[in-house]
Motif scaffolding. Structure first.
Motif, PDB file in Angstrom:
ATOM      1  N   LYS A 138       0.822  -1.201   0.000  1.00 22.34           N
ATOM      2  CA  LYS A 138       0.000   0.000   0.000  1.00 22.34           C
ATOM      3  C   LYS A 138       0.858   1.253   0.000  1.00 22.34           C
ATOM      4  O   LYS A 138       0.524   2.237  -0.638  1.00 22.34           O
ATOM      5  CB  LYS A 138      -0.947   0.011   1.200  1.00 22.34           C
ATOM      6  CG  LYS A 138      -2.107  -0.937   1.062  1.00 22.34           C
ATOM      7  CD  LYS A 138      -3.054  -0.797   2.229  1.00 22.34           C
ATOM      8  CE  LYS A 138      -4.203  -1.778   2.075  1.00 22.34           C
ATOM      9  NZ  LYS A 138      -5.168  -1.636   3.180  1.00 22.34           N
TER      10      LYS A 138
ATOM     11  N   LYS B 297       0.785   4.246  -2.770  1.00 23.77           N
ATOM     12  CA  LYS B 297       0.583   5.647  -2.401  1.00 23.77           C
ATOM     13  C   LYS B 297       1.715   6.523  -2.933  1.00 23.77           C
ATOM     14  O   LYS B 297       1.483   7.626  -3.421  1.00 23.77           O
ATOM     15  CB  LYS B 297       0.470   5.794  -0.886  1.00 23.77           C
ATOM     16  CG  LYS B 297      -0.850   5.325  -0.334  1.00 23.77           C
ATOM     17  CD  LYS B 297      -0.919   5.524   1.166  1.00 23.77           C
ATOM     18  CE  LYS B 297      -2.228   5.006   1.723  1.00 23.77           C
ATOM     19  NZ  LYS B 297      -2.328   5.189   3.169  1.00 23.77           N
TER      20      LYS B 297
ATOM     21  N   TYR C 257     -18.904   5.102  -6.139  1.00 24.78           N
ATOM     22  CA  TYR C 257     -17.748   5.532  -5.374  1.00 24.78           C
ATOM     23  C   TYR C 257     -16.764   6.271  -6.269  1.00 24.78           C
ATOM     24  O   TYR C 257     -16.500   5.875  -7.399  1.00 24.78           O
ATOM     25  CB  TYR C 257     -17.040   4.341  -4.720  1.00 24.78           C
ATOM     26  CG  TYR C 257     -17.826   3.739  -3.580  1.00 24.78           C
ATOM     27  CD1 TYR C 257     -18.034   4.466  -2.417  1.00 24.78           C
ATOM     28  CD2 TYR C 257     -18.350   2.459  -3.673  1.00 24.78           C
ATOM     29  CE1 TYR C 257     -18.758   3.930  -1.368  1.00 24.78           C
ATOM     30  CE2 TYR C 257     -19.076   1.909  -2.625  1.00 24.78           C
ATOM     31  CZ  TYR C 257     -19.279   2.657  -1.475  1.00 24.78           C
ATOM     32  OH  TYR C 257     -19.988   2.125  -0.438  1.00 24.78           O
TER      33      TYR C 257
ATOM     34  N   PRO D  13     -11.021   9.105  -3.039  1.00 27.65           N
ATOM     35  CA  PRO D  13      -9.692   8.821  -3.580  1.00 27.65           C
ATOM     36  C   PRO D  13      -9.494   7.361  -4.014  1.00 27.65           C
ATOM     37  O   PRO D  13      -8.564   7.074  -4.765  1.00 27.65           O
ATOM     38  CB  PRO D  13      -8.768   9.141  -2.411  1.00 27.65           C
ATOM     39  CG  PRO D  13      -9.579   8.869  -1.191  1.00 27.65           C
ATOM     40  CD  PRO D  13     -11.002   9.213  -1.571  1.00 27.65           C
ATOM     41  N   ASN D  14     -10.342   6.427  -3.575  1.00 28.44           N
ATOM     42  CA  ASN D  14     -10.044   5.016  -3.829  1.00 28.44           C
ATOM     43  C   ASN D  14     -11.081   4.274  -4.668  1.00 28.44           C
ATOM     44  O   ASN D  14     -10.971   3.077  -4.856  1.00 28.44           O
ATOM     45  CB  ASN D  14      -9.859   4.279  -2.494  1.00 28.44           C
ATOM     46  CG  ASN D  14      -8.714   4.845  -1.703  1.00 28.44           C
ATOM     47  OD1 ASN D  14      -7.616   4.954  -2.204  1.00 28.44           O
ATOM     48  ND2 ASN D  14      -8.983   5.251  -0.472  1.00 28.44           N
TER      49      ASN D  14
ATOM     50  N   ASN E 130     -12.029   1.802  -0.358  1.00 27.00           N
ATOM     51  CA  ASN E 130     -12.194   2.208   1.035  1.00 27.00           C
ATOM     52  C   ASN E 130     -13.442   3.091   1.118  1.00 27.00           C
ATOM     53  O   ASN E 130     -13.340   4.317   1.161  1.00 27.00           O
ATOM     54  CB  ASN E 130     -10.960   2.959   1.524  1.00 27.00           C
ATOM     55  CG  ASN E 130     -10.976   3.168   3.015  1.00 27.00           C
ATOM     56  OD1 ASN E 130     -11.940   2.826   3.687  1.00 27.00           O
ATOM     57  ND2 ASN E 130      -9.910   3.752   3.530  1.00 27.00           N
TER      58      ASN E 130
ATOM     59  N   ASN F 292     -15.458   4.140   3.277  1.00 33.58           N
ATOM     60  CA  ASN F 292     -15.610   5.141   4.329  1.00 33.58           C
ATOM     61  C   ASN F 292     -14.932   6.463   3.986  1.00 33.58           C
ATOM     62  O   ASN F 292     -15.336   7.515   4.471  1.00 33.58           O
ATOM     63  CB  ASN F 292     -15.074   4.618   5.663  1.00 33.58           C
ATOM     64  CG  ASN F 292     -15.885   3.455   6.185  1.00 33.58           C
ATOM     65  OD1 ASN F 292     -17.081   3.343   5.896  1.00 33.58           O
ATOM     66  ND2 ASN F 292     -15.246   2.579   6.937  1.00 33.58           N
ATOM     67  N   ASP F 293     -13.897   6.416   3.161  1.00 39.56           N
ATOM     68  CA  ASP F 293     -13.150   7.623   2.799  1.00 39.56           C
ATOM     69  C   ASP F 293     -13.484   8.139   1.405  1.00 39.56           C
ATOM     70  O   ASP F 293     -13.092   9.247   1.060  1.00 39.56           O
ATOM     71  CB  ASP F 293     -11.644   7.350   2.869  1.00 39.56           C
ATOM     72  CG  ASP F 293     -11.182   7.045   4.281  1.00 39.56           C
ATOM     73  OD1 ASP F 293     -11.813   7.536   5.236  1.00 39.56           O
ATOM     74  OD2 ASP F 293     -10.180   6.307   4.430  1.00 39.56           O
ATOM     75  N   ASP F 294     -14.157   7.348   0.587  1.00 40.27           N
ATOM     76  CA  ASP F 294     -14.416   7.728  -0.806  1.00 40.27           C
ATOM     77  C   ASP F 294     -15.619   8.649  -0.921  1.00 40.27           C
ATOM     78  O   ASP F 294     -16.587   8.532  -0.172  1.00 40.27           O
ATOM     79  CB  ASP F 294     -14.660   6.478  -1.660  1.00 40.27           C
ATOM     80  CG  ASP F 294     -13.417   5.629  -1.785  1.00 40.27           C
ATOM     81  OD1 ASP F 294     -12.317   6.147  -1.545  1.00 40.27           O
ATOM     82  OD2 ASP F 294     -13.556   4.446  -2.122  1.00 40.27           O
ATOM     83  N   THR F 295     -15.531   9.550  -1.884  1.00 36.12           N
ATOM     84  CA  THR F 295     -16.678  10.397  -2.184  1.00 36.12           C
ATOM     85  C   THR F 295     -17.670   9.594  -3.014  1.00 36.12           C
ATOM     86  O   THR F 295     -17.322   8.551  -3.592  1.00 36.12           O
ATOM     87  CB  THR F 295     -16.255  11.643  -2.993  1.00 36.12           C
ATOM     88  OG1 THR F 295     -15.657  11.214  -4.220  1.00 36.12           O
ATOM     89  CG2 THR F 295     -15.285  12.506  -2.218  1.00 36.12           C
TER      90      THR F 295
END
Length: 152
Positions: A2, A6, A58, A61-62, A66, A68-71
């Motif tokens: 990962k 990144k 989704y 960013p992912n 992920n 929970n973090d994706d727009t």
């Protein structure tokens, strides 16, 4: 693994920003492609009638890796009254759903279940933001017999 991913994404992002600055473009012009009529694979304007629905997918960013973090990115789709038989260079394809792509800064809340008539040009999907095999580059949207003009 990962961490390496990144690092590679960060390098790519920095490279894109530097390229944009050196070419006189803004970052958004490189990252978000604007469609014009020369992009279309089918030069004929077609008109379709059906129901327009909005769906979420989704995004950054992912893109779902992920949640929970994706727009969530929302897109409009036309569900034609009857499936469309589309001729793709001699290959016939049934289209039951077509993603609508607007060329102007157009946004409208379409009424669920209401019929709309949409005209535009067909193009094969080309990016991860396209969620059907073919998209319709929208030129006009009619609600009943009334043209909803969005700044063309």
């Amino acid at each position: 693994m990962k961490r390496k991913l990144k690092q590679n994404l960060l390098i790519l992002l920095i490279t894109m920003i530097m390229t944009a600055k050196s070419s006189g473009n803004t970052f958004s012009k490189i990252l978000f492609r604007e469609y014009d009529k020369s992009d279309c694979c089918d030069k004929k304007i077609i008109t379709l009638t059906g129901t327009i629905v909005e769906k979420g997918f989704y995004g950054p960013p992912n893109f779902g890796e992920n949640p929970n973090d994706d727009t969530i990115e929302t897109y409009f789709f036309l569900l034609p009254d009857t499936p469309i038989l589309y001729d793709d260079e001699g290959k016939h394809i049934f289209l039951k759903e077509i993603q609508l792509v607007f060329t102007a800064g157009y946004r409208k809340n379409f009424d669920a279940g209401k019929k709309y008539t949409v005209s535009g040009k067909m193009q094969k999907a080309t990016t991860g933001h396209h969620h059907t095999d073919f998209i319709l580059i929208v030129e006009d949207v009619y609600e009943g017999a009334i043209l909803i003009n969005y700044g063309r």
